[in-house]
Design a protein around this motif. Structure first.
Motif, PDB file in Angstrom:
ATOM      1  N   ASP A  82       2.097  -0.589  -6.177  1.00  0.00           N
ATOM      2  CA  ASP A  82       1.250  -0.892  -5.013  1.00  0.00           C
ATOM      3  C   ASP A  82       2.037  -1.184  -3.745  1.00  0.00           C
ATOM      4  O   ASP A  82       1.539  -1.839  -2.819  1.00  0.00           O
ATOM      5  CB  ASP A  82       0.325  -2.084  -5.315  1.00  0.00           C
ATOM      6  CG  ASP A  82      -0.534  -1.831  -6.547  1.00  0.00           C
ATOM      7  OD1 ASP A  82      -1.067  -0.720  -6.660  1.00  0.00           O
ATOM      8  OD2 ASP A  82      -0.641  -2.742  -7.388  1.00  0.00           O
ATOM      9  N   ILE A  83       3.277  -0.720  -3.694  1.00  0.00           N
ATOM     10  CA  ILE A  83       4.142  -0.964  -2.540  1.00  0.00           C
ATOM     11  C   ILE A  83       4.845   0.341  -2.186  1.00  0.00           C
ATOM     12  O   ILE A  83       5.224   1.108  -3.070  1.00  0.00           O
ATOM     13  CB  ILE A  83       5.197  -2.051  -2.848  1.00  0.00           C
ATOM     14  CG1 ILE A  83       4.517  -3.394  -3.126  1.00  0.00           C
ATOM     15  CG2 ILE A  83       6.199  -2.212  -1.707  1.00  0.00           C
ATOM     16  CD1 ILE A  83       5.443  -4.391  -3.761  1.00  0.00           C
ATOM     17  N   GLY A 139       0.811  -1.212   0.000  1.00  0.00           N
ATOM     18  CA  GLY A 139       0.000   0.000   0.000  1.00  0.00           C
ATOM     19  C   GLY A 139       0.840   1.256   0.000  1.00  0.00           C
ATOM     20  O   GLY A 139       2.062   1.217  -0.144  1.00  0.00           O
ATOM     21  N   ASN A 140       0.164   2.394   0.159  1.00  0.00           N
ATOM     22  CA  ASN A 140       0.819   3.698   0.130  1.00  0.00           C
ATOM     23  C   ASN A 140       0.956   4.245   1.550  1.00  0.00           C
ATOM     24  O   ASN A 140      -0.030   4.636   2.171  1.00  0.00           O
ATOM     25  CB  ASN A 140       0.014   4.684  -0.725  1.00  0.00           C
ATOM     26  CG  ASN A 140       0.048   4.309  -2.192  1.00  0.00           C
ATOM     27  OD1 ASN A 140       1.109   4.053  -2.748  1.00  0.00           O
ATOM     28  ND2 ASN A 140      -1.114   4.261  -2.821  1.00  0.00           N
ATOM     29  N   PHE A 195       5.454  -9.766  -2.940  1.00  0.00           N
ATOM     30  CA  PHE A 195       4.187  -9.164  -2.531  1.00  0.00           C
ATOM     31  C   PHE A 195       3.043  -9.606  -3.443  1.00  0.00           C
ATOM     32  O   PHE A 195       1.888  -9.659  -3.022  1.00  0.00           O
ATOM     33  CB  PHE A 195       4.297  -7.635  -2.527  1.00  0.00           C
ATOM     34  CG  PHE A 195       4.974  -7.073  -1.310  1.00  0.00           C
ATOM     35  CD1 PHE A 195       4.237  -6.647  -0.224  1.00  0.00           C
ATOM     36  CD2 PHE A 195       6.356  -6.982  -1.251  1.00  0.00           C
ATOM     37  CE1 PHE A 195       4.849  -6.125   0.906  1.00  0.00           C
ATOM     38  CE2 PHE A 195       6.994  -6.463  -0.133  1.00  0.00           C
ATOM     39  CZ  PHE A 195       6.251  -6.042   0.955  1.00  0.00           C
ATOM     40  N   GLY A 196       3.377  -9.934  -4.684  1.00  0.00           N
ATOM     41  CA  GLY A 196       2.349 -10.412  -5.606  1.00  0.00           C
ATOM     42  C   GLY A 196       2.227 -11.922  -5.629  1.00  0.00           C
ATOM     43  O   GLY A 196       1.124 -12.463  -5.747  1.00  0.00           O
ATOM     44  N   GLN A 197       3.374 -12.605  -5.519  1.00  0.00           N
ATOM     45  CA  GLN A 197       3.406 -14.065  -5.517  1.00  0.00           C
ATOM     46  C   GLN A 197       4.212 -14.542  -4.319  1.00  0.00           C
ATOM     47  O   GLN A 197       5.433 -14.712  -4.409  1.00  0.00           O
ATOM     48  CB  GLN A 197       4.020 -14.590  -6.819  1.00  0.00           C
ATOM     49  CG  GLN A 197       3.166 -14.274  -8.053  1.00  0.00           C
ATOM     50  CD  GLN A 197       3.789 -14.846  -9.317  1.00  0.00           C
ATOM     51  OE1 GLN A 197       5.002 -14.796  -9.509  1.00  0.00           O
ATOM     52  NE2 GLN A 197       2.954 -15.401 -10.177  1.00  0.00           N
ATOM     53  N   PRO A 198       3.576 -14.723  -3.166  1.00  0.00           N
ATOM     54  CA  PRO A 198       4.301 -15.089  -1.947  1.00  0.00           C
ATOM     55  C   PRO A 198       5.028 -16.425  -2.114  1.00  0.00           C
ATOM     56  O   PRO A 198       4.496 -17.365  -2.734  1.00  0.00           O
ATOM     57  CB  PRO A 198       3.199 -15.210  -0.885  1.00  0.00           C
ATOM     58  CG  PRO A 198       2.025 -14.495  -1.466  1.00  0.00           C
ATOM     59  CD  PRO A 198       2.126 -14.611  -2.939  1.00  0.00           C
ATOM     60  N   PRO A 199       6.231 -16.534  -1.590  1.00  0.00           N
ATOM     61  CA  PRO A 199       6.931 -17.826  -1.628  1.00  0.00           C
ATOM     62  C   PRO A 199       6.158 -18.866  -0.827  1.00  0.00           C
ATOM     63  O   PRO A 199       5.589 -18.565   0.222  1.00  0.00           O
ATOM     64  CB  PRO A 199       8.288 -17.504  -0.988  1.00  0.00           C
ATOM     65  CG  PRO A 199       8.065 -16.252  -0.196  1.00  0.00           C
ATOM     66  CD  PRO A 199       7.010 -15.489  -0.906  1.00  0.00           C
TER      67      PRO A 199
END
Length: 884
Positions: A726-727, A708-709, A798-802
């Motif tokens: 978005d980060i 987020g912001n 953040f988009g594809q968590p491990p």
């Protein structure tokens, strides 16, 4: 939102590229307009990323008074009543407007007309004062008019092109690529780069002259003298078409080869090569920009260049001319309408005849009778209480003006500060009493004029957000409330353009170079469909005109140009024992002005992510690459990332101009610059400030990523914000270590609400990942030294968590994990190609830029990265050779 591809003009530099904005499901994609004469389909990385900067994050969408939302009628009434009260109590000279090369011509025209024609003061100036004012005065002294005589095509037709005062590979990439292509097609063309620094532009140079900073006028006076000594001047042209030649040549005789070489700090052999290249060239173009103009003797530097062209008869011919390239998309349009304080309107000044003409055209008996205050004077007058109200439009002077901290302190004491802008939080809006939401690029409709006098349409393709309004509408509404309704009753920007065009031709009869009266009868539809055209556009030139002065007639009363005798002088401030280095300010490749637009694009932040200081290693031998340094002048200090570079000249430091208070803790470079100005143009000397440099000892450095912001930074001595999709991403450093890292983070980001995974590294540092519902919420890395974080891997998580424990442990360590190589620093922003991928391609057999482009696409769009690709190629090939 438009559902069709819209042809418009780029929002950035003065090249004025045509852009096609093509809609798709998630927004718009920008591509070059192949029919536009400025770029012929090319587009630089900033232009290519225009579609990534259109979001409404941070936008000012409603009028505000004292940071509280109000209606438009309340805001407009407050502006008009505030201005009326100050004019009543203190007179019109207590009011000022400060505009921007970001305004469209129609906006500019209304602002200038309101201030100079109806309020009745000359205090309408613009941030173009900071970039092009010296070029304006130089042209007027020489030609009798502010007119660039040539076109971009002349660069391609020249036998020799001199590039001075501009790293055009980064500042004007499309022009650089046109020139590089011309050089490739005609290898016999000669390109000379004059610059104390060895920049990316030198990649195509046949000769690089690393002259002493600020000695440019002497170099061109020396060239003039050398041409005269060898009988290489055009005596017929001098006799028939110029005045002042004898005095100018007499003054130039002092500049012998030996004197010039010593003054400029150049070897005689280099100087003689320079002279010989000029002598061998029938067609010569000199392209110059900020490095010439931003000087306390900038006008003389411009005229030294123009003198050489006039004396050699290299003006008004194909492939010839002194070419000042502007820094902003509509700096030329602002000059056309009179946006500078020393202009009245439409290239007219303040003679009795001109004032009378404008009074009759505008039907006003209150036209100002004299020039107003230029930018530096204007803000000094605010500080001293002479100006009580200022309206700032589309610019950020608390970042861009010299001695910027003093400007900020002065503005804080001004009784009425009005700001029209697209962003709610800038250094300047923070000082405003009234904020007015203006339309941004992509939303507004009008015209701009580029560096080669080409008028282009800027077309809207986005819906109007919130309550934002066009600048011309805002100004007109205030004018109507001030009682000037009849003169400001436009309903459409095409009406304003027609009036502007009509004024340019009013009682002109060829006496003024700027004349677009041929466009004064355009219908709204014809204006909307207007194709790019170079002025003048009138009865004599119905299709425009590519090149001026082809008949040898100029715009002084006798029709002759003027050579100006020049006495070269060095910058005002010279190094001292306390400040032994000279700071040069300028642009970097992927950012623009004060980053309110480009700072939104994650792609544009990857090439150079932090404010930096570039210097020769011998000037600070204890500073290593990546350290933080404190740069200090007599006016303030900065904290910057160190970039030692052996290509940087000894004694000279380069610092970019872009970072503002929203993107870094202490990096507003103009806060360090003294407000010395050229006495003729009022342009500041922004390229030559004595400074000291020392390592700043951080006890820890870190990187913080949050979903987020979160635009409030942590309370650290150093921070810099890097745009990510978005980060929120901060680079941090401090001089004290928190007693409890987790408590420190929890106070800032409430990490206690999430599942935390941490690694205590003892004295070396602390890493932490915070999760909620299986998604990464925060990643933090703090080390004693700068942490080696793979930013791309962290952002991707953040988009594809491990999913596996080893993958999460790798992320906790700040790496991509086993089998996943880091891309390294971004070299090609157009296609997000990192240095490691490029090096791997070279190791696998790529041995040229063309092969790298074929395999990785790098260098195949805007070409700005080609010099860096060549450097990596050379280094990797040399390494491979050494290993074999």
């Amino acid at each position: 939102m438009s559902s069709a591809t819209v042809t418009t003009t780029c929002a950035y530099c003065g090249v004025g590229c045509g852009v096609k904005m093509q809609p798709h499901a998630e927004g718009f994609t920008a591509s070059g307009d192949g029919a536009h004469p400025a770029n012929l389909g090319r587009l630089c990385v900033k232009g290519s990323a225009l579609g990534e900067t259109l979001d409404l994050n941070g936008r000012l969408l409603h009028p505000e008074i004292d940071r509280q939302p109000v209606s438009w009628s309340q805001a407009l009434d407050a502006v008009a009543q505030g201005l009326q009260a100050i004019i009543r109590d203190h007179g019109p000279q207590a009011v000022a407007f400060y505009g921007s090369g970001q305004l469209l011509t129609e906006d500019y025209y209304v602002a200038n007309k309101l201030m100079k024609g109806f309020i009745g003061a000359g205090n309408m100036d613009t941030n173009s004062r900071l970039c092009m004012a010296s070029a304006v005065v130089g042209y007027k002294r020489a030609f009798g008019t502010d007119a660039v005589p040539c076109s971009y095509r002349d660069l391609e037709l020249a036998d020799c092109v001199i590039l001075t005062g501009s790293n055009i590979a980064w500042a004007h990439p499309v022009v650089y690529q046109r020139l590089a292509q011309a050089k490739k097609a005609r290898p016999e063309m000669r390109i000379i780069v004059i610059d104390p620094r060895q920049t990316a532009t030198c990649d195509i140079a046949d000769l690089h002259l690393p002259l002493r900073p600020g000695s440019d006028a002497a170099l061109f006076c020396g060239a003039l003298n050398a041409m005269a000594e060898h009988n290489l001047l055009d005596s017929d042209f001098l006799k028939q078409h110029t005045q002042g030649g004898d005095e100018t040549l007499t003054a130039a005789r002092d500049w012998t080869e030996e004197h010039t070489a010593a003054f400029c700090g150049l070897p005689l052999t280099q100087l003689r090569t320079f002279y010989q290249m000029i002598a061998d060239s029938d067609r010569l173009v000199t392209l110059y920009s900020m490095g010439i103009n931003q000087s306390s003797s900038g006008v003389d530097k411009c005229n030294a260049i123009i003198n050489l062209h006039l004396a050699a008869g290299k003006v008004g011919r194909e492939g010839c001319g002194p070419f000042s390239i502007t820094g902003q998309p509509n700096a030329m349009g602002g000059r056309e309408v009179g946006g500078l304080a020393n202009q009245l309107a439409s290239h007219m000044g303040f003679t009795k005849e001109e004032i009378d003409r404008v009074e009759r055209f505008w039907k006003s008996d209150n036209v100002t009778k004299s020039a107003g205050l230029n930018a530096v004077e204007l803000f000094r007058a605010i500080e001293q209480g002479q100006i009580k109200a200022v309206w700032i439009m589309g610019t950020n002077p608390l970042v861009s003006l010299p001695d910027a901290d003093r400007v900020r302190a002065g503005l804080a004491r001004c009784p009425l500060v009005i700001v029209s802008d697209v962003m709610r939080d800038t250094d300047t809006t923070r000082a405003a009493h009234i904020c007015l939401p203006a339309l941004a690029w992509g939303e507004k409709n009008g015209t701009v004029t580029n560096s080669e006098r080409c008028i282009s349409r800027q077309r809207a393709f986005l819906p109007v957000p919130g309550e934002a309004k066009p600048d011309w509408w805002i100004l007109s509404q205030v004018a109507q409330r001030l009682g000037f309704g009849e003169a400001f009753a436009w309903q459409h920007p095409a009406e304003i353009f027609r009036e502007h065009a009509a004024l340019s031709g009013f009682e002109n009869n060829g006496s003024r170079a700027f004349d677009i009266s041929g466009l004064a009868q355009l219908t709204d539809r014809e204006w909307d469909e207007l194709r790019p055209v170079q002025w003048p556009v009138n009865a004599a030139n119905p299709q425009g005109r590519e090149r001026l002065f082809t008949d040898g007639r100029f715009f002084h009363s006798d029709g002759k140009a003027r050579l100006i005798a020049i006495t070269p002088r060095l910058p005002i401030n010279q190094p001292t024992s306390v400040a032994p280095l000279i700071m040069n300010t300028g642009r970097i490749r992927d950012q623009w002005h004060t980053m309110t637009r480009t700072g939104k694009s994650a792609r544009l932040m990857q090439h150079i992510s932090e404010p930096f200081c570039q210097f020769h290693p011998a000037d600070a031998p204890d500073v290593q690459d990546g350290d933080l340094v404190r740069v200090s002048s007599s006016h303030g200090w900065l904290l910057l990332r160190a970039r030692p570079d052996s290509l940087q000249p000894r004694g000279s430091v380069f610092v970019p101009m872009h970072w503002n208070s929203q993107f870094s803790q202490q990096a507003r470079v103009d806060a360090l610059v003294e407000a010395n100005t050229d006495p003729l143009s009022g342009q500041p000397e922004s390229k030559h400030m004595p400074i000291s440099l020392r390592r700043w000892a951080a006890v820890w450095q870190g990187e913080l990523f949050m979903r987020g912001n979160h635009l409030t930074p942590p309370a650290t001595a150093y921070w810099s914000r890097i745009a990510q999709p978005d980060i929120t991403h901060y680079v941090l450093a401090d001089s004290s270590i928190p007693k409890d890292w987790l408590a420190w983070l929890n106070e800032y980001a409430a990490v206690g609400e999430w599942i935390c995974q941490s690694a205590h590294l003892g004295e070396k540092g602390f890493n932490l990942l915070a999760w909620a519902d299986g998604e990464l919420q925060l990643a933090f890395y703090a080390h004693r030294d700068r942490p080696g974080v793979d930013r791309q891997a962290v952002v991707a998580a953040f988009g594809q968590p491990p999913q596996t424990a080893p993958q999460r442990l790798a992320l906790l360590a700040g790496t991509a994990g086993k089998g996943k190589a880091s891309a390294g620093a971004t070299i090609c922003s157009c296609f997000a190609v990192g240095e490691h991928k490029i090096a791997d391609a070279v190791r696998q057999g790529c041995s040229s830029v063309q092969q790298l482009g074929a395999q990785l696409k790098c260098g195949t769009n805007c070409g700005s990265c080609i010099p860096e690709l060549k450097k990596i190629l050379a280094e990797q090939l040399a390494f491979n050779s050494g290993m074999s």
